[in-house]
Design a protein around this motif. Structure first.
Motif, short mmCIF file in Angstrom:
data_model
loop_
_atom_site.label_atom_id
_atom_site.label_comp_id
_atom_site.label_asym_id
_atom_site.label_seq_id
_atom_site.Cartn_x
_atom_site.Cartn_y
_atom_site.Cartn_z
N HIS A 137 5.72 3.37 -2.28
CA HIS A 137 4.07 3.65 -2.26
C HIS A 137 3.66 3.92 -3.60
O HIS A 137 4.07 5.08 -3.97
N TYR A 138 2.80 3.15 -4.09
CA TYR A 138 2.26 3.15 -5.41
C TYR A 138 0.72 3.28 -5.38
O TYR A 138 0.07 2.73 -4.27
N LEU A 159 -2.77 2.31 -7.50
CA LEU A 159 -3.34 1.54 -8.74
C LEU A 159 -4.84 2.38 -9.01
O LEU A 159 -5.30 2.07 -8.18
N VAL A 183 -0.39 -5.70 -9.20
CA VAL A 183 0.21 -5.96 -7.78
C VAL A 183 1.03 -7.08 -7.72
O VAL A 183 2.17 -6.84 -7.23
N ASN A 186 5.09 -6.17 -6.52
CA ASN A 186 5.74 -7.19 -5.66
C ASN A 186 7.21 -7.71 -6.24
O ASN A 186 8.21 -7.75 -5.43
N VAL A 201 -1.68 -3.97 0.57
CA VAL A 201 -2.28 -3.38 -0.59
C VAL A 201 -3.64 -3.25 0.11
O VAL A 201 -4.27 -4.12 0.66
N ALA A 241 -6.17 1.78 -5.25
CA ALA A 241 -5.47 0.94 -4.58
C ALA A 241 -4.33 1.71 -4.24
O ALA A 241 -3.65 2.21 -4.95
N GLN A 242 -3.72 1.22 -2.92
CA GLN A 242 -2.39 1.56 -2.46
C GLN A 242 -1.51 0.12 -2.27
O GLN A 242 -2.16 -0.83 -1.89
N PHE A 243 -0.32 0.39 -2.77
CA PHE A 243 0.86 -0.63 -2.65
C PHE A 243 2.02 0.09 -1.81
O PHE A 243 2.49 0.90 -2.21
#
Length: 153
Positions: free
Chosen positions: A69-70, A72, A96, A100, A110, A129-131
């Motif tokens: 869980h990142y 940006l 992103v 990945n 995302v 943003a969330q990854f």
């Protein structure tokens, strides 16, 4: 106490006591915790990548059940996607893709919330943003729970 809302924070959307406590300190300080000049003071995970427009770091408060869980975080203070410089979207795409490649997930997500936190479920009013990467479906696997806003009445 989770009803409190400041200019930069919405306490209704915190996920746990540690996040709540950190946000109380930020509210006392009266700053945006995601603006670049304050980011490292309030964010515990190290910055893993930084470009001209975005900072990439692990989320200090990952959603339950994620294997990655990142965040940006847009370096300029913005609350809406319309405020993002066009060149920044290219850099966003590169980051992103980098995440990945790093995690090589079979699937992930995302997402980015923008605008009024009472509509989005976000706890910080600063564009980010969330990854996310979870696990595979199985009969006993729970779904990841992500708040992306509220149903229209």
């Amino acid at each position: 106490m989770r009803e409190k809302k400041t200019t930069f924070l919405n306490f209704k959307h915190t996920r746990g006591d540690a996040q709540q406590k950190q946000m109380e300190q930020i509210a006392q300080d009266g700053v945006c915790p995601f603006c670049r000049e304050h980011f490292e003071k309030y964010h515990n995970s190290p910055i893993e990548e930084e470009g001209e427009w975005w900072v990439v770091t692990k989320n200090d408060y990952p959603y339950d059940g994620t294997s990655a869980h990142y965040l940006l975080v847009y370096k300029l203070h913005a609350t809406n996607v319309t405020e993002v410089d066009q060149e920044a979207w290219v850099e966003f795409g590169r980051f992103v893709s980098m995440l990945n490649e790093k995690h090589a997930p079979n699937g992930g997500a995302v997402f980015m919330r923008f605008g009024d936190m009472d509509y989005t479920g976000s706890s910080v009013a600063h564009l980010h943003a969330q990854f996310l990467v979870g696990g595979p479906h199985s009969e006993d696997a729970e779904k990841l729970r992500v708040k992306l806003g509220y149903k229209k009445r």
